[in-house]
Design an enzyme around this catalytic site. Sequence first.
Site, PDB file in Angstrom:
ATOM      1  N   GLY A  50       0.833  -1.195   0.000  1.00 52.99           N
ATOM      2  CA  GLY A  50       0.000   0.000   0.000  1.00 52.99           C
ATOM      3  C   GLY A  50       0.865   1.242   0.000  1.00 52.99           C
ATOM      4  O   GLY A  50       2.004   1.218   0.488  1.00 52.99           O
ATOM      5  N   GLN A  55       3.096   9.972   0.703  1.00 54.11           N
ATOM      6  CA  GLN A  55       4.391   9.308   0.841  1.00 54.11           C
ATOM      7  C   GLN A  55       5.316   9.559  -0.353  1.00 54.11           C
ATOM      8  O   GLN A  55       6.521   9.317  -0.250  1.00 54.11           O
ATOM      9  CB  GLN A  55       4.202   7.801   1.037  1.00 54.11           C
ATOM     10  CG  GLN A  55       3.578   7.445   2.372  1.00 54.11           C
ATOM     11  CD  GLN A  55       3.369   5.957   2.486  1.00 54.11           C
ATOM     12  OE1 GLN A  55       2.344   5.437   2.074  1.00 54.11           O
ATOM     13  NE2 GLN A  55       4.374   5.275   3.020  1.00 54.11           N
ATOM     14  N   CYS A  98       6.017  -0.113   7.112  1.00 53.28           N
ATOM     15  CA  CYS A  98       5.667   1.055   6.301  1.00 53.28           C
ATOM     16  C   CYS A  98       6.848   1.424   5.423  1.00 53.28           C
ATOM     17  O   CYS A  98       7.995   1.420   5.885  1.00 53.28           O
ATOM     18  CB  CYS A  98       5.313   2.222   7.227  1.00 53.28           C
ATOM     19  SG  CYS A  98       4.840   3.729   6.369  1.00 53.28           S
ATOM     20  N   LEU A  99       6.565   1.763   4.175  1.00 50.77           N
ATOM     21  CA  LEU A  99       7.635   2.156   3.262  1.00 50.77           C
ATOM     22  C   LEU A  99       8.313   3.449   3.702  1.00 50.77           C
ATOM     23  O   LEU A  99       9.463   3.701   3.335  1.00 50.77           O
ATOM     24  CB  LEU A  99       7.093   2.287   1.840  1.00 50.77           C
ATOM     25  CG  LEU A  99       6.557   0.986   1.237  1.00 50.77           C
ATOM     26  CD1 LEU A  99       5.937   1.240  -0.129  1.00 50.77           C
ATOM     27  CD2 LEU A  99       7.642  -0.077   1.162  1.00 50.77           C
ATOM     28  N   HIS A 140      -4.261   1.701   7.772  1.00 46.79           N
ATOM     29  CA  HIS A 140      -2.881   2.184   7.823  1.00 46.79           C
ATOM     30  C   HIS A 140      -2.679   3.297   6.797  1.00 46.79           C
ATOM     31  O   HIS A 140      -2.153   4.369   7.128  1.00 46.79           O
ATOM     32  CB  HIS A 140      -1.930   1.010   7.540  1.00 46.79           C
ATOM     33  CG  HIS A 140      -0.495   1.373   7.397  1.00 46.79           C
ATOM     34  ND1 HIS A 140       0.448   1.018   8.328  1.00 46.79           N
ATOM     35  CD2 HIS A 140       0.172   2.069   6.433  1.00 46.79           C
ATOM     36  CE1 HIS A 140       1.635   1.477   7.936  1.00 46.79           C
ATOM     37  NE2 HIS A 140       1.484   2.113   6.792  1.00 46.79           N
ATOM     38  N   GLU A 141      -3.113   3.051   5.561  1.00 49.12           N
ATOM     39  CA  GLU A 141      -2.926   4.050   4.503  1.00 49.12           C
ATOM     40  C   GLU A 141      -3.789   5.289   4.744  1.00 49.12           C
ATOM     41  O   GLU A 141      -3.352   6.413   4.477  1.00 49.12           O
ATOM     42  CB  GLU A 141      -3.207   3.444   3.126  1.00 49.12           C
ATOM     43  CG  GLU A 141      -2.282   2.304   2.735  1.00 49.12           C
ATOM     44  CD  GLU A 141      -0.799   2.635   2.805  1.00 49.12           C
ATOM     45  OE1 GLU A 141      -0.420   3.805   2.613  1.00 49.12           O
ATOM     46  OE2 GLU A 141      -0.005   1.709   3.055  1.00 49.12           O
ATOM     47  N   HIS A 144      -2.178   7.785   6.920  1.00 47.88           N
ATOM     48  CA  HIS A 144      -1.244   8.676   6.216  1.00 47.88           C
ATOM     49  C   HIS A 144      -1.947   9.939   5.726  1.00 47.88           C
ATOM     50  O   HIS A 144      -1.374  11.025   5.743  1.00 47.88           O
ATOM     51  CB  HIS A 144      -0.609   7.973   5.010  1.00 47.88           C
ATOM     52  CG  HIS A 144       0.533   7.075   5.349  1.00 47.88           C
ATOM     53  ND1 HIS A 144       1.709   7.538   5.895  1.00 47.88           N
ATOM     54  CD2 HIS A 144       0.671   5.736   5.215  1.00 47.88           C
ATOM     55  CE1 HIS A 144       2.531   6.525   6.077  1.00 47.88           C
ATOM     56  NE2 HIS A 144       1.922   5.418   5.679  1.00 47.88           N
TER      57      HIS A 144
END
Length: 173
Positions: A50, A55, A98-99, A140-141, A144
């Site tokens: 995701g 991001q 997480c990226l 989670h996304e 952000h």
Amino acid sequence: MAIRRILTVDNAADMAVLKKISTPVAAVTDDLRHLMDDMLETMYDAPGIGLAAVQVGEAIRVIVMDLARDGEEPTPRYFINPEILTASEETQGYEEGCLSVPDYYDEVERPSKVTLRYLDYKGETVVEEAEGMFAVCIQHEMDHLEGVLFIDHLSRLRRDRAITKVKKARRAA
């Protein structure tokens, strides 16, 4: 399509962007679809499951996701202006990564089921229920989009440890 740089917590300028609250998208356009295609390519390259637009430095309410496992046919998903309509009282803990916080994982407790509404790649309204990994990932996304990282759900000590680990790994690289 192009691979974009993913913002990370070890960079103060990146953190300032990651902490921004994303603005709603006014219309689904070809430019927006191009951004989503870039985001998907970036996510696959990372690799991840995701990615929120913020991001990659675009503070707009857009998410891409693909929960297909290795060896399965890709199943890309696009979420524009997503909103949670209902969330279960029942929660589940899941080890998240997480990226933007590379190579750090920790358990976060979230509602186990959510009902969400969003616009898809074509700009059509979709309402659906999410549970399991889908519920974890979309929440989670969506965090952000509110300027919240998964490490913000952790104790201050664990959050600081995560950021320190990322900084050390980046310096060593």
